[in-house]
Design a protein around this motif. Structure first.
Motif, PDB file in Angstrom:
ATOM      1  N   ASN B  28      42.899 -54.626 -55.732  1.00 32.22           N
ATOM      2  CA  ASN B  28      42.064 -53.440 -55.503  1.00 32.22           C
ATOM      3  C   ASN B  28      42.604 -52.119 -56.056  1.00 32.22           C
ATOM      4  OD1 ASN B  28      39.726 -54.458 -54.338  1.00 32.22           O
ATOM      5  ND2 ASN B  28      40.769 -54.765 -52.366  1.00 32.22           N
ATOM      6  N   THR B  29      43.686 -52.183 -56.849  1.00 27.93           N
ATOM      7  CA  THR B  29      44.192 -50.898 -57.346  1.00 27.93           C
ATOM      8  C   THR B  29      43.636 -50.626 -58.748  1.00 27.93           C
ATOM      9  OG1 THR B  29      46.064 -51.136 -55.869  1.00 27.93           O
ATOM     10  CG2 THR B  29      46.254 -49.458 -57.554  1.00 27.93           C
ATOM     11  N   CYS B  30      44.477 -50.676 -59.785  1.00 31.63           N
ATOM     12  CA  CYS B  30      43.996 -50.271 -61.129  1.00 31.63           C
ATOM     13  C   CYS B  30      42.731 -51.014 -61.550  1.00 31.63           C
ATOM     14  CB  CYS B  30      45.063 -50.539 -62.180  1.00 31.63           C
ATOM     15  SG  CYS B  30      46.646 -49.835 -61.819  1.00 31.63           S
ATOM     16  N   VAL B  31      42.801 -52.340 -61.518  1.00 29.07           N
ATOM     17  CA  VAL B  31      41.673 -53.108 -62.044  1.00 29.07           C
ATOM     18  C   VAL B  31      40.459 -53.058 -61.122  1.00 29.07           C
ATOM     19  CG1 VAL B  31      43.109 -54.635 -63.449  1.00 29.07           C
ATOM     20  CG2 VAL B  31      42.569 -55.276 -61.087  1.00 29.07           C
ATOM     21  N   GLY B  32      40.702 -52.610 -59.877  1.00 32.70           N
ATOM     22  CA  GLY B  32      39.574 -52.358 -58.976  1.00 32.70           C
ATOM     23  C   GLY B  32      38.855 -51.097 -59.432  1.00 32.70           C
ATOM     24  N   VAL B  33      39.649 -50.078 -59.738  1.00 30.78           N
ATOM     25  CA  VAL B  33      39.064 -48.798 -60.154  1.00 30.78           C
ATOM     26  C   VAL B  33      38.331 -48.939 -61.495  1.00 30.78           C
ATOM     27  CG1 VAL B  33      39.572 -46.384 -60.705  1.00 30.78           C
ATOM     28  CG2 VAL B  33      40.835 -47.521 -58.882  1.00 30.78           C
ATOM     29  N   CYS B  34      38.864 -49.787 -62.388  1.00 26.59           N
ATOM     30  CA  CYS B  34      38.150 -49.939 -63.674  1.00 26.59           C
ATOM     31  C   CYS B  34      37.124 -51.073 -63.610  1.00 26.59           C
ATOM     32  CB  CYS B  34      39.112 -50.096 -64.848  1.00 26.59           C
ATOM     33  SG  CYS B  34      39.980 -51.665 -64.918  1.00 26.59           S
ATOM     34  N   MET B  35      36.796 -51.475 -62.389  1.00 23.92           N
ATOM     35  CA  MET B  35      35.677 -52.393 -62.142  1.00 23.92           C
ATOM     36  C   MET B  35      35.798 -53.708 -62.891  1.00 23.92           C
ATOM     37  SD  MET B  35      32.514 -49.735 -62.132  1.00 23.92           S
ATOM     38  CE  MET B  35      32.697 -48.076 -61.527  1.00 23.92           C
ATOM     39  N   ALA B  36      37.043 -54.207 -62.975  1.00 22.93           N
ATOM     40  CA  ALA B  36      37.242 -55.495 -63.640  1.00 22.93           C
ATOM     41  C   ALA B  36      37.702 -56.553 -62.652  1.00 22.93           C
ATOM     42  CB  ALA B  36      38.259 -55.351 -64.761  1.00 22.93           C
ATOM     43  N   GLY B  37      38.534 -56.155 -61.673  1.00 26.92           N
ATOM     44  CA  GLY B  37      39.135 -57.188 -60.827  1.00 26.92           C
ATOM     45  C   GLY B  37      39.244 -56.824 -59.363  1.00 26.92           C
ATOM     46  N   GLY B  38      38.447 -55.854 -58.907  1.00 24.43           N
ATOM     47  CA  GLY B  38      38.482 -55.475 -57.495  1.00 24.43           C
ATOM     48  C   GLY B  38      37.714 -56.483 -56.633  1.00 24.43           C
ATOM     49  N   ASP B  39      37.556 -56.128 -55.383  1.00 24.60           N
ATOM     50  CA  ASP B  39      36.922 -57.046 -54.427  1.00 24.60           C
ATOM     51  C   ASP B  39      35.505 -57.433 -54.860  1.00 24.60           C
ATOM     52  OD1 ASP B  39      37.273 -58.461 -51.992  1.00 24.60           O
ATOM     53  OD2 ASP B  39      35.727 -57.150 -51.124  1.00 24.60           O
ATOM     54  N   LYS B  40      34.758 -56.444 -55.328  1.00 25.60           N
ATOM     55  CA  LYS B  40      33.370 -56.695 -55.750  1.00 25.60           C
ATOM     56  C   LYS B  40      33.339 -57.677 -56.928  1.00 25.60           C
ATOM     57  CE  LYS B  40      29.337 -54.112 -57.385  1.00 25.60           C
ATOM     58  NZ  LYS B  40      29.445 -54.352 -58.827  1.00 25.60           N
ATOM     59  N   GLU B  41      34.207 -57.433 -57.891  1.00 24.05           N
ATOM     60  CA  GLU B  41      34.233 -58.307 -59.081  1.00 24.05           C
ATOM     61  C   GLU B  41      34.741 -59.696 -58.719  1.00 24.05           C
ATOM     62  OE1 GLU B  41      35.678 -55.153 -59.117  1.00 24.05           O
ATOM     63  OE2 GLU B  41      33.876 -54.265 -59.998  1.00 24.05           O
ATOM     64  N   ALA B  42      35.658 -59.757 -57.743  1.00 23.68           N
ATOM     65  CA  ALA B  42      36.182 -61.061 -57.317  1.00 23.68           C
ATOM     66  C   ALA B  42      35.060 -61.891 -56.692  1.00 23.68           C
ATOM     67  CB  ALA B  42      37.342 -60.869 -56.345  1.00 23.68           C
ATOM     68  N   GLN B  43      34.261 -61.238 -55.838  1.00 27.48           N
ATOM     69  CA  GLN B  43      33.144 -61.961 -55.204  1.00 27.48           C
ATOM     70  C   GLN B  43      32.133 -62.436 -56.245  1.00 27.48           C
ATOM     71  OE1 GLN B  43      31.437 -60.155 -51.715  1.00 27.48           O
ATOM     72  NE2 GLN B  43      33.400 -59.255 -51.136  1.00 27.48           N
ATOM     73  N   GLU B  44      31.878 -61.541 -57.178  1.00 29.83           N
ATOM     74  CA  GLU B  44      30.921 -61.851 -58.244  1.00 29.83           C
ATOM     75  C   GLU B  44      31.419 -63.025 -59.099  1.00 29.83           C
ATOM     76  OE1 GLU B  44      29.208 -58.140 -60.120  1.00 29.83           O
ATOM     77  OE2 GLU B  44      30.259 -59.081 -61.807  1.00 29.83           O
ATOM     78  N   THR B  45      32.709 -62.965 -59.443  1.00 26.07           N
ATOM     79  CA  THR B  45      33.294 -64.017 -60.284  1.00 26.07           C
ATOM     80  C   THR B  45      33.280 -65.363 -59.541  1.00 26.07           C
ATOM     81  OG1 THR B  45      34.695 -62.379 -61.329  1.00 26.07           O
ATOM     82  CG2 THR B  45      35.352 -64.678 -61.609  1.00 26.07           C
ATOM     83  N   ALA B  46      33.624 -65.312 -58.258  1.00 28.31           N
ATOM     84  CA  ALA B  46      33.637 -66.549 -57.460  1.00 28.31           C
ATOM     85  C   ALA B  46      32.240 -67.154 -57.405  1.00 28.31           C
ATOM     86  CB  ALA B  46      34.161 -66.256 -56.051  1.00 28.31           C
ATOM     87  N   ALA B  47      31.226 -66.296 -57.210  1.00 30.97           N
ATOM     88  CA  ALA B  47      29.843 -66.782 -57.137  1.00 30.97           C
ATOM     89  C   ALA B  47      29.421 -67.422 -58.463  1.00 30.97           C
ATOM     90  CB  ALA B  47      28.908 -65.623 -56.785  1.00 30.97           C
ATOM     91  N   LEU B  48      29.759 -66.753 -59.560  1.00 29.37           N
ATOM     92  CA  LEU B  48      29.402 -67.281 -60.881  1.00 29.37           C
ATOM     93  C   LEU B  48      30.110 -68.607 -61.141  1.00 29.37           C
ATOM     94  CD1 LEU B  48      29.502 -63.962 -62.935  1.00 29.37           C
ATOM     95  CD2 LEU B  48      27.475 -65.365 -62.502  1.00 29.37           C
ATOM     96  N   LEU B  49      31.377 -68.665 -60.705  1.00 33.41           N
ATOM     97  CA  LEU B  49      32.162 -69.883 -60.914  1.00 33.41           C
ATOM     98  C   LEU B  49      31.581 -71.055 -60.107  1.00 33.41           C
ATOM     99  CD1 LEU B  49      34.651 -70.921 -62.412  1.00 33.41           C
ATOM    100  CD2 LEU B  49      36.056 -70.196 -60.468  1.00 33.41           C
ATOM    101  N   ARG B  50      31.147 -70.730 -58.890  1.00 38.24           N
ATOM    102  CA  ARG B  50      30.522 -71.779 -58.058  1.00 38.24           C
ATOM    103  C   ARG B  50      29.273 -72.332 -58.746  1.00 38.24           C
ATOM    104  NH1 ARG B  50      30.625 -67.875 -53.765  1.00 38.24           N
ATOM    105  NH2 ARG B  50      32.753 -67.941 -52.980  1.00 38.24           N
ATOM    106  N   ILE B  51      28.446 -71.433 -59.232  1.00 33.72           N
ATOM    107  CA  ILE B  51      27.200 -71.863 -59.902  1.00 33.72           C
ATOM    108  C   ILE B  51      27.537 -72.704 -61.134  1.00 33.72           C
ATOM    109  CG2 ILE B  51      25.168 -71.030 -61.189  1.00 33.72           C
ATOM    110  CD1 ILE B  51      25.329 -68.495 -59.352  1.00 33.72           C
ATOM    111  N   HIS B  52      28.500 -72.225 -61.904  1.00 34.91           N
ATOM    112  CA  HIS B  52      28.897 -72.912 -63.126  1.00 34.91           C
ATOM    113  C   HIS B  52      29.387 -74.320 -62.811  1.00 34.91           C
ATOM    114  CE1 HIS B  52      31.152 -73.872 -66.793  1.00 34.91           C
ATOM    115  NE2 HIS B  52      30.443 -72.938 -67.401  1.00 34.91           N
ATOM    116  N   ARG B  53      30.239 -74.426 -61.761  1.00 38.10           N
ATOM    117  CA  ARG B  53      30.816 -75.734 -61.424  1.00 38.10           C
ATOM    118  C   ARG B  53      29.737 -76.672 -60.881  1.00 38.10           C
ATOM    119  NH1 ARG B  53      36.707 -75.737 -60.587  1.00 38.10           N
ATOM    120  NH2 ARG B  53      36.499 -77.102 -58.770  1.00 38.10           N
ATOM    121  N   LYS B  54      28.798 -76.104 -60.163  1.00 41.32           N
ATOM    122  CA  LYS B  54      27.717 -76.925 -59.631  1.00 41.32           C
ATOM    123  C   LYS B  54      26.891 -77.514 -60.777  1.00 41.32           C
ATOM    124  CE  LYS B  54      24.373 -76.931 -55.927  1.00 41.32           C
ATOM    125  NZ  LYS B  54      23.577 -76.132 -54.992  1.00 41.32           N
TER     126      LYS B  54
END
Lengths: 294, 226
Positions: B28-54
């Motif tokens: 949630n620090t640098c990469v959170g602020v640049c909207m690449a790896g913060g909590d929101k992006e982590a949730q989004e990435t996890a959701a996309l990964l779930r769909i992809h794997r399914k």
């Protein structure tokens, strides 16, 4: 031939240089042909150094070929592909093989060439490369170590008289003079009034200026250059002249334009000489010289 | 701050494919602020990964949560037991975070979900621009606070190259010529004379070319021998 480029520069004669581009690959026949064609018609021949960041046979190899054929080479050396160890060692090799003229350039960005994935070095810039050669001439390398045998080079650099804006460039130009440049080959110039204004400024420095003459081969090429190449301005009347050439005669018109410019520069003693760049048309350099009255 | 971009989903999915229990771990620090790896992006990435794997019929589960900084042991330790429960951590930290976790907890299997690009700042909403190369020998005092090592495509120290035109760099019309910016700023402070001095070649031994760098501050070290 026989006279070294440095002596010719100092002689006060109107100097003519041209350039050849090594091929991509080891088929060197065409390069040899261009050398044979031009070596006795010009005072020295530049060999480009992976121009536009396109990987080719090396400048040093082309210079050696000129030397072997009795010509006077100018080694173009960019800072893009070599760190300071490699630059210095190439300068030692070149000098040991009788190459005594070097044109110091920063080099084009890697992204404009055909190896976009490669790492640009740019450890030295053109000013620092000129200074580095000074050190080698004083028998020292850039690490501060003594050399067993120094070099002596006639050092050149480039300048862009039509740069827009010009002010930051003139500071660079003066640094190159301070760093030991003895001659300058300019970026292509087409507007002789603009160039004369540049010469009014440049005359205050103890350097020789060779005006860059790039052969125009069509109105389309002229328009492209003026619109897209930094530091090149082709006046509208020249573009019109090329455009109104009869079909198949645009190249001939370009040769006439180049010849006319060279003739004027020489007759009016605007500068110390010219550097002819007939990119991919090296075989017409003698025609340009003939058109200029040489 | 450190700027990063998420790797293409296909690449992340390929790295994760052999694993069953996966955690997409945000930072949630640098990469959170640049909207690449913060909590929101982590949730989004996890959701996309779930769909992809399914879609690809890959079995297993993809969970997600975030910590404040993956580059400090204290923050990793707070969630250590939880992390140990996964076969694979897809770290959405910068390259430093990934390596801190691996070095701190040898048993963790961690792969990068981001490409770390640079150090810089958001020049406008949604645009992050590189400003520092971390060369270890700052020259900003010579160049009016504009870094030619980072912002000039050729790291030039003695003024612009011939590719500078109308204030732009030869690599792209979208890139400012750093030397034009330096020139303009010097000009506005009536300090153009500063440019006349020839700058010697840069000492790159302070950069990565001298090998990986370690900063030591003896005055703040804790003597672990006692």
């Amino acid at each position: 031939m026989g006279m070294k480029f440095k002596q010719i520069l100092d002689s006060g004669k109107f100097v003519v240089t041209a350039e050849i581009a090594p091929p991509k690959g080891t088929d060197l026949e065409q390069m040899y042909h261009h050398i044979e064609l031009l070596k006795d018609k010009v005072d020295a021949l530049n060999v480009t150094d992976h121009q536009s960041s396109v990987m080719r046979f090396p400048s040093l190899g082309g210079c050696l070929a000129i030397k072997e054929r009795g010509g006077e080479p100018i080694l173009q050396m960019t800072c893009r592909d070599r760190n300071q160890i490699a630059l210095q060692s190439d300068l030692l090799l070149a000098y040991s093989r009788g190459i005594e003229n070097v044109l110091c350039l920063t080099g084009d960005a890697m992204t404009v060439g055909d190896h976009k994935q490669a790492r640009g070095i740019f450890e030295l810039d053109s000013v620092q490369l000129l200074r580095a050669i000074d050190r080698l001439e004083e028998s020292k390398d850039l690490g501060g170590n003594d050399l067993g045998g120094a070099v002596t080079y006639c050092k050149g650099a480039i300048v862009t008289p039509e740069a827009d804006p010009w002010e930051p460039q003139y500071i660079k130009f003066e640094k190159k003079v301070d760093a030991g440049a003895e001659f300058f080959q300019t970026q292509a110039i087409y507007d002789l009034d603009n160039f004369a204004r540049f010469m009014d400024y440049a005359r205050q420095f103890p350097v020789k200026i060779l005006a860059g003459i790039v052969l125009l081969t069509s109105a389309r090429m002229a328009r492209y250059m003026t619109e897209n190449v930094p530091g090149i301005f082709v006046p509208g009347d020249l573009i019109d002249e090329l455009g109104s050439a009869p079909k198949g005669r645009a190249l001939q018109t370009g040769i006439e334009i180049a010849g006319r410019m060279i003739e004027t520069l020489k007759k009016e003693a605007v500068c110390d000489g010219v550097h002819i760049m007939a990119i991919n048309r090296e075989e017409v350099v003698p025609d340009i010289l003939a058109a200029a009255g040489f | 701050m450190i700027i990063a971009e998420r790797k293409p989903l296909e690449e992340i999915a390929a790295m994760a494919a052999p694993y069953k229990k996966i955690c997409v771990l945000g930072c949630n620090t640098c990469v959170g602020v640049c909207m690449a790896g913060g909590d929101k992006e982590a949730q989004e990435t996890a959701a996309l990964l779930r769909i992809h794997r399914k879609k690809e019929n890959v079995e297993g589960e993809v969970e997600t949560f975030s910590i404040e900084r993956q580059c400090e042991f204290e923050f990793i330790d707070e969630v250590l037991e939880r992390l140990k429960g996964y076969d694979l951590i897809v770290s959405l930290a910068c390259g430093v975070g990934v390596q801190t976790m691996v070095e701190h907890v040898q048993s963790l299997r961690v792969v990068p979900g981001l490409n770390t690009t640079s150090m810089g700042y958001p020049t406008e909403q949604g645009v992050w621009s590189e400003r520092c190369l971390g060369c270890g020998d700052c020259v900003l005092h010579l160049t009016m606070g504009i870094c030619p090592i980072t912002r000039c495509a050729k790291c030039l120290l003695n003024g612009p190259c011939g590719g500078s035109a109308e204030g732009k760099c030869e690599i792209s019309e979208d890139v400012d010529c750093a030397w034009q910016l330096i020139y303009d700023r010097l000009s506005s402070f009536e300090r153009l004379g500063d440019l006349a001095e020839i700058q010697p070649p840069k000492d790159w031994s302070t950069s990565h070319h001298g090998g990986p760098r370690t900063s030591v501050r003896e005055d703040v070290r804790i003597d672990r021998g006692e």
